[in-house]
Design an enzyme around this catalytic site. Structure first.
Site, PDB file in Angstrom:
ATOM      1  CG  ASP A  30      -2.052   0.982   1.137  1.00  0.00           C
ATOM      2  OD1 ASP A  30      -3.210   0.542   1.152  1.00  0.00           O
ATOM      3  OD2 ASP A  30      -1.788   2.207   1.053  1.00  0.00           O
ATOM      4  CB  ILE A  31       0.878   4.239  -2.205  1.00  0.00           C
ATOM      5  CG1 ILE A  31       1.995   5.145  -2.683  1.00  0.00           C
ATOM      6  CG2 ILE A  31      -0.410   5.013  -1.964  1.00  0.00           C
ATOM      7  CD1 ILE A  31       1.761   5.725  -4.067  1.00  0.00           C
ATOM      8  CG  ASN A  86     -12.654  -0.838   3.915  1.00  0.00           C
ATOM      9  OD1 ASN A  86     -13.000  -1.366   4.963  1.00  0.00           O
ATOM     10  ND2 ASN A  86     -11.574  -0.075   3.824  1.00  0.00           N
ATOM     11  CG  HIS A  92     -14.277   3.804   6.098  1.00  0.00           C
ATOM     12  ND1 HIS A  92     -14.186   5.148   6.364  1.00  0.00           N
ATOM     13  CD2 HIS A  92     -15.014   3.278   7.105  1.00  0.00           C
ATOM     14  CE1 HIS A  92     -14.830   5.424   7.477  1.00  0.00           C
ATOM     15  NE2 HIS A  92     -15.353   4.314   7.950  1.00  0.00           N
ATOM     16  CD  GLN A  93     -14.862  -0.621  -2.599  1.00  0.00           C
ATOM     17  OE1 GLN A  93     -16.081  -0.699  -2.402  1.00  0.00           O
ATOM     18  NE2 GLN A  93     -14.229  -1.375  -3.488  1.00  0.00           N
ATOM     19  CG  HIS A  99      -8.745  -3.092  -2.151  1.00  0.00           C
ATOM     20  ND1 HIS A  99      -9.719  -2.414  -2.854  1.00  0.00           N
ATOM     21  CD2 HIS A  99      -8.522  -2.362  -1.033  1.00  0.00           C
ATOM     22  CE1 HIS A  99     -10.066  -1.313  -2.201  1.00  0.00           C
ATOM     23  NE2 HIS A  99      -9.361  -1.263  -1.076  1.00  0.00           N
ATOM     24  CG  HIS A 101      -6.663  -2.801   3.302  1.00  0.00           C
ATOM     25  ND1 HIS A 101      -5.945  -1.650   3.056  1.00  0.00           N
ATOM     26  CD2 HIS A 101      -7.893  -2.590   2.788  1.00  0.00           C
ATOM     27  CE1 HIS A 101      -6.737  -0.775   2.420  1.00  0.00           C
ATOM     28  NE2 HIS A 101      -7.918  -1.324   2.246  1.00  0.00           N
TER      29      HIS A 101
HETATM   30  P1  5GP Z   1      -9.790   1.320   0.522  1.00  0.00           P
HETATM   31  O1  5GP Z   1     -10.093   2.499   1.393  1.00  0.00           O
HETATM   32  O2  5GP Z   1     -10.423   1.444  -0.847  1.00  0.00           O
HETATM   33  O3  5GP Z   1     -10.113   0.021   1.205  1.00  0.00           O
HETATM   34  O4  5GP Z   1      -8.226   1.314   0.354  1.00  0.00           O
HETATM   35  C1  5GP Z   1      -7.554   1.713  -0.807  1.00  0.00           C
HETATM   36  C2  5GP Z   1      -6.076   1.649  -0.503  1.00  0.00           C
HETATM   37  O5  5GP Z   1      -5.385   1.786  -1.723  1.00  0.00           O
HETATM   38  C3  5GP Z   1      -5.576   2.757   0.436  1.00  0.00           C
HETATM   39  O6  5GP Z   1      -4.988   2.165   1.595  1.00  0.00           O
HETATM   40  C4  5GP Z   1      -4.570   3.521  -0.406  1.00  0.00           C
HETATM   41  O7  5GP Z   1      -3.443   3.951   0.313  1.00  0.00           O
HETATM   42  C5  5GP Z   1      -4.201   2.504  -1.483  1.00  0.00           C
HETATM   43  N1  5GP Z   1      -3.810   3.105  -2.750  1.00  0.00           N
HETATM   44  C6  5GP Z   1      -4.518   4.051  -3.446  1.00  0.00           C
HETATM   45  N2  5GP Z   1      -3.868   4.365  -4.573  1.00  0.00           N
HETATM   46  C7  5GP Z   1      -2.736   3.627  -4.591  1.00  0.00           C
HETATM   47  C8  5GP Z   1      -1.640   3.552  -5.518  1.00  0.00           C
HETATM   48  O8  5GP Z   1      -1.590   4.214  -6.550  1.00  0.00           O
HETATM   49  N3  5GP Z   1      -0.650   2.659  -5.231  1.00  0.00           N
HETATM   50  C9  5GP Z   1      -0.684   1.906  -4.087  1.00  0.00           C
HETATM   51  N4  5GP Z   1       0.356   1.056  -3.888  1.00  0.00           N
HETATM   52  N5  5GP Z   1      -1.688   1.962  -3.190  1.00  0.00           N
HETATM   53  C10 5GP Z   1      -2.706   2.824  -3.432  1.00  0.00           C
END
Ligand code: 5GP
Length: 140
Positions: A30-31, A86, A92-93, A99, A101
């Site tokens: 994750d970034i 999520n 919180h998606q 995906h 985590h």
């Molecule tokens: P969500 O809130 O949708 O469950 O989580 C999305 C996750 O994707 C976040 O933790 C966010 O940091 C990660 N993310 C978003 N854009 C990128 C990206 O361009 N590269 C990487 N490695 N992670 C990303």
């Protein structure tokens, strides 16, 4: 639907720190990690939410999740971790592509913080709700 950033990462158009790939699954760091080693495990199938994912992709994810969790914990020297998934903006998606985590919970602190405002399940409500869900599942 327009493609998400994860589809572009899977295709290699956008760089990522990949940790795993097979025919149906792609995993990368994750970034914006909640802790070192925070990893995203993503089906290559671009379903938006888990309920829309095919059984084949779900099985592929389920098969590899424990192995990825073991690897992340071993590489980061962490014992405890959360797996978070999520679905929907209110939940919180942020990226509309399924995906999981894998988030280490270091002894030193950090990792996922969880609010858990638990209620109480009344027997009558439990009977009614379990019946309703089971009836939906029976439809296939
Ligand atoms: P969500 O809130 O949708 O469950 O989580 C999305 C996750 O994707 C976040 O933790 C966010 O940091 C990660 N993310 C978003 N854009 C990128 C990206 O361009 N590269 C990487 N490695 N992670 C990303």
């Amino acid at each position: 639907m327009s493609e998400t950033i994860f589809t572009r990462i899977i295709r290699g158009d956008i760089p990522s720190h990949r940790v795993y790939e097979d025919e149906k699954v792609f995993a990368f760091l994750d970034i914006a990690p909640l802790a070192p080693g925070h990893t995203l495990v993503v089906p290559k199938e671009p379903a938006v939410t888990l309920d829309a994912l095919s059984e084949e992709s779900a099985a592929a994810i389920g098969r590899v999740l424990p192995r990825i969790a073991r690897a992340v914990m071993a590489a980061t020297g962490t014992r405890d971790y959360n797996v978070l998934q999520n679905n929907g903006v209110a939940a919180h998606q942020a990226v509309p592509h399924v995906h999981f985590h894998v988030i280490p919970k270091p002894d030193a602190g950090g990792g996922l913080g969880i609010g858990w405002p638990s209620g109480h399940l009344e027997a009558e409500d439990g009977k009614r709700l379990a019946g309703a869900v089971a009836a939906q599942l029976a439809k296939g």
